[in-house]
Structure formats: C-alpha cells, structure tokens
Design a protein around this motif. Sequence first.
Motif, mmCIF file in Angstrom:
data_model
loop_
_atom_site.group_PDB
_atom_site.id
_atom_site.type_symbol
_atom_site.label_atom_id
_atom_site.label_comp_id
_atom_site.label_asym_id
_atom_site.label_seq_id
_atom_site.Cartn_x
_atom_site.Cartn_y
_atom_site.Cartn_z
ATOM 1 N N ILE A 1 59.277 4.270 19.953
ATOM 2 C CA ILE A 1 59.053 4.795 18.600
ATOM 3 C C ILE A 1 58.681 3.691 17.608
ATOM 4 N N ARG A 2 58.651 2.447 18.062
ATOM 5 C CA ARG A 2 58.401 1.343 17.147
ATOM 6 C C ARG A 2 57.223 0.499 17.627
ATOM 7 N N ILE A 3 56.677 -0.267 16.692
ATOM 8 C CA ILE A 3 55.708 -1.317 16.989
ATOM 9 C C ILE A 3 56.360 -2.628 16.580
ATOM 10 N N ARG A 4 56.334 -3.585 17.449
ATOM 11 C CA ARG A 4 56.893 -4.897 17.129
ATOM 12 C C ARG A 4 55.783 -5.766 16.549
ATOM 13 N N CYS A 5 56.055 -6.337 15.386
ATOM 14 C CA CYS A 5 55.068 -7.158 14.681
ATOM 15 C C CYS A 5 55.521 -8.613 14.702
ATOM 16 N N HIS A 6 54.643 -9.516 15.154
ATOM 17 C CA HIS A 6 54.881 -10.967 15.129
ATOM 18 C C HIS A 6 53.920 -11.609 14.139
ATOM 19 N N LEU A 7 54.461 -12.261 13.132
ATOM 20 C CA LEU A 7 53.659 -13.074 12.215
ATOM 21 C C LEU A 7 53.786 -14.522 12.649
ATOM 22 N N GLY A 8 52.677 -15.130 13.041
ATOM 23 C CA GLY A 8 52.719 -16.501 13.523
ATOM 24 C C GLY A 8 53.085 -17.487 12.427
ATOM 25 N N LEU A 9 54.124 -18.298 12.655
ATOM 26 C CA LEU A 9 54.537 -19.340 11.699
ATOM 27 C C LEU A 9 54.134 -20.726 12.203
ATOM 28 N N LYS A 10 54.405 -21.007 13.458
ATOM 29 C CA LYS A 10 53.954 -22.244 14.116
ATOM 30 C C LYS A 10 53.471 -21.847 15.511
ATOM 31 N N THR A 11 52.209 -22.151 15.810
ATOM 32 C CA THR A 11 51.619 -21.681 17.064
ATOM 33 C C THR A 11 50.921 -22.834 17.780
ATOM 34 N N PRO A 12 51.670 -23.635 18.534
ATOM 35 C CA PRO A 12 51.056 -24.709 19.316
ATOM 36 C C PRO A 12 50.119 -24.143 20.393
ATOM 37 N N VAL B 1 52.427 -11.800 26.847
ATOM 38 C CA VAL B 1 51.802 -10.929 27.845
ATOM 39 C C VAL B 1 52.502 -9.580 27.803
ATOM 40 N N VAL B 2 51.755 -8.531 27.438
ATOM 41 C CA VAL B 2 52.305 -7.178 27.326
ATOM 42 C C VAL B 2 51.493 -6.256 28.231
ATOM 43 N N GLY B 3 52.190 -5.584 29.151
ATOM 44 C CA GLY B 3 51.491 -4.697 30.065
ATOM 45 C C GLY B 3 50.423 -5.401 30.882
ATOM 46 N N GLY B 4 50.654 -6.687 31.154
ATOM 47 C CA GLY B 4 49.709 -7.468 31.941
ATOM 48 C C GLY B 4 48.556 -8.048 31.150
ATOM 49 N N GLU B 5 48.508 -7.803 29.836
ATOM 50 C CA GLU B 5 47.411 -8.295 28.996
ATOM 51 C C GLU B 5 47.902 -9.475 28.145
ATOM 52 N N PRO B 6 47.313 -10.645 28.278
ATOM 53 C CA PRO B 6 47.750 -11.807 27.492
ATOM 54 C C PRO B 6 47.093 -11.849 26.114
ATOM 55 N N GLN B 7 47.846 -12.333 25.161
ATOM 56 C CA GLN B 7 47.349 -12.571 23.803
ATOM 57 C C GLN B 7 47.982 -13.853 23.284
ATOM 58 N N CYS B 8 47.281 -14.518 22.368
ATOM 59 C CA CYS B 8 47.803 -15.731 21.730
ATOM 60 C C CYS B 8 48.136 -15.453 20.281
ATOM 61 N N TRP B 9 49.180 -16.108 19.778
ATOM 62 C CA TRP B 9 49.507 -16.010 18.361
ATOM 63 C C TRP B 9 48.599 -16.912 17.542
ATOM 64 N N ALA B 10 48.507 -16.624 16.255
ATOM 65 C CA ALA B 10 47.765 -17.477 15.325
ATOM 66 C C ALA B 10 48.572 -17.596 14.041
ATOM 67 N N GLU B 11 48.624 -18.767 13.475
ATOM 68 C CA GLU B 11 49.394 -18.983 12.246
ATOM 69 C C GLU B 11 48.834 -18.126 11.114
ATOM 70 N N GLY B 12 49.751 -17.444 10.433
ATOM 71 C CA GLY B 12 49.363 -16.618 9.297
ATOM 72 C C GLY B 12 48.768 -15.281 9.669
ATOM 73 N N ARG B 13 48.764 -14.936 10.960
ATOM 74 C CA ARG B 13 48.197 -13.669 11.423
ATOM 75 C C ARG B 13 49.255 -12.854 12.162
ATOM 76 N N CYS B 14 49.134 -11.520 12.041
ATOM 77 C CA CYS B 14 50.087 -10.621 12.685
ATOM 78 C C CYS B 14 49.545 -10.125 14.023
ATOM 79 N N LEU B 15 50.440 -9.994 14.977
ATOM 80 C CA LEU B 15 50.135 -9.454 16.291
ATOM 81 C C LEU B 15 51.061 -8.259 16.508
ATOM 82 N N LEU B 16 50.478 -7.074 16.774
ATOM 83 C CA LEU B 16 51.244 -5.844 16.923
ATOM 84 C C LEU B 16 51.242 -5.405 18.384
ATOM 85 N N PHE B 17 52.421 -5.082 18.917
ATOM 86 C CA PHE B 17 52.492 -4.635 20.302
ATOM 87 C C PHE B 17 53.646 -3.663 20.495
#
Length: 360
Positions: free
Chosen positions: A280-291, A297-313
């Motif tokens: 029932i939810r979406i988890r939101c990650h806002l990148g603060l420090k992204t080396p 990796v969600v459901g076998g699909e990889p994604q990278c974080w970016a500083e100042g950008r949100c990633l929803l999964f």
Amino acid sequence: AACPPPGPPGTASCVVRMSLEWLAGWSGSLDRLRDLIASGIQSVRDCDTTALGTVAFLLAMFVWYCYHVGREQPRTYALGNSLLQGVDTNGLQNGYTHCHSPECVRCAHSDGLNQKLYHNLQEYAKRYSWSGMGRIRKGIREQGRYLSSRPSIQKPEVFFLPDLPTMPYFPRDAQKHDVELLERNFQTIACEFEALYKAFSNCSLPQGWKANSTPSGEWLTFYLVNQGTCVPRNCRKCPRTYRLLGSLRTCIGNNVFGNACISILTPGAVIAEHYGPTNIRIRCHLGLKTPSNCELVVGGEPQCWAEGRCLLFDDSFLHTAFHGGAPEEGPRAVFMVDLWHPNVAAAERQALDFIFAPGR
C-alpha cells in the motif's frame, strides 16, 4: 434628474445630490433592519415554551453528536513544536522504537492475524462506513492465499491490498508534489544530516542511531518516525526535516507501515534481499550522499541514487542494496520516507490508518 453638462460646478452639484440620495436610502435601510430585529424579538417572546424547549434539546443533541464523532476520529499525524518538546515515548532504545506487544499486527505472524484485522475493519465500519471498503475486505478475507501464492518477486510479509497496479519502480510523477517538495529542500535535509554525522566516532554509535543486521559492512538508520510513531528525541535533532514531513501530502504517518529516517550504508555494506511488509506504500529515497558503485536492486532491476533526487520504489518486491565504493568515498546516505501508493483511495487510507494504528 439628469446631471448637468460636464463642468466643475455641475459635476460637484450632481455628486452632492447623489450623496444625499444614498444617505436617505441607507437611513431607510436602517429603519427596515430595526423593524426586522424588533419583529424577531417579539416572535421569540410570543413563541410557545414547549417549542423553544424542543429546539434547545435538539441543538444540545447536535452539539453532543459533533463532539462524540470528532473525539472518535482516527488520530491525525501530529506535527510541530508540541511533539518536538514532548517526552520520549515508551519503548525507546537508543532513540529507536521497539514493539513489545505480541499482538502487534505489524510484527505478528500468527494464525489469528487475519481475524484481528477483520475485527478492526468491522469496528471501523461500525463507527464510520462500509463504503469503499471492498478491496480491503477482500484483501483481509483472502490474505492467506495472497501471501502464500504470490510470485516470489513480490511477496509482502504482512498485508497485501489486491488490484493495485504493481511495478518495482514508480515514476516521479506518481507523487509529484511530495517529490518536488523534498528535492527543493535537499540542502536543508543534507545540512541536518551532516550535523548528525559529525557526532560519529570510532568507539561508539551516537545516540538515536540503530545498527541493522547485514551480511557485511554497516547499515545504520536514524528514525524520525518509526512504524507510525514519532521519535521525539531524534526529531529535536532534525527539526526542519521533521517539520517538512507535515507539508507532504501523501506521507504515511498514522499507521505502522509509515517511516521516515536517514539511512546510511558504509563502504562494503550489503543489505540482504528481503520483502517489505505491504504494497500500500511507495518508499521514497532522497539521495544525500551518493558515492560511485552504489546500487538499489528491486525486483531484479538495478538503479543508482543521485544527490538531490528522489527514487521511488515498491519495497514489497524482493529488494537489496549495496555500497561497493572505496572507503575514502565515505557512506551512502539517503533520506527515506514512506508515501501512499497513488491508487489507494482516500477512504481506504483512512480505514487502513484505523486498522493498522500503532499499538492496536
């Protein structure tokens, strides 16, 4: 009478005449208002005593009903200085809320969980309405089948709401307002994170941080809201970030599936694959420090974080994360907040807040 031809003298005369007419009309209006008030007072005096008593009784009943319904409404997500100044809640260990109840619907995996959920739904419907509860009722009734027969790529551990569109990652437009608000306040959140991170030392974990179990490396979290419960001591250390939660339109703050925290992965850390508790939810990650060389990796699909950008999964999918960067690059840090799935209706959100309220 028509005004005389244009010219200073004629114009002044016309203005004076119009003003006198307006004042006379206004005076007449006041007389009519006075007569109306006097008539009303006389009507009340002439009114039957029994009728007045009936009206007063009905008014008192209406006021009592409004008070009773208002008192029983599901609690709101209280934000602001009152909580920041409040006393720490019971069950806090190192600033982290631990559940001590064997009947907690978030943590329980007993055979009686579905009956407990259905009892909560019945109690909600009795107080409010069954309207819009079809999916929730279906989900609770067939919960065992949903959780056991779901494909292994998505298998929420506690509650599955049927007929929701499903995908590992969601576009930014899924919760556009909240995504844009978080990104506009990136510097504010990042500054408060930096102040917290300066408290780290080689000998101890600063108060308020929680160390999570990982196969390698360290995964640390600093909760502002944990399972729908505010952590006041931590919120006082990040007041601007905490207040920002109150401006989010879809933040889950009233039930056990809602969290807001800063999450850190040290170089070499790996989070074991796992499923979240619900879809029932979406988890939101806002990148603060992204080396470099950090991935989710969600459901076998990889994604990278970016500083100042949100990633929803959707964390009800099997997911993992790792930090494969060099030690000198420092930690990967994100601000994590749980938002409502965009296809959960408002009536369903209110009911789910009631059913899964902390401590229920």
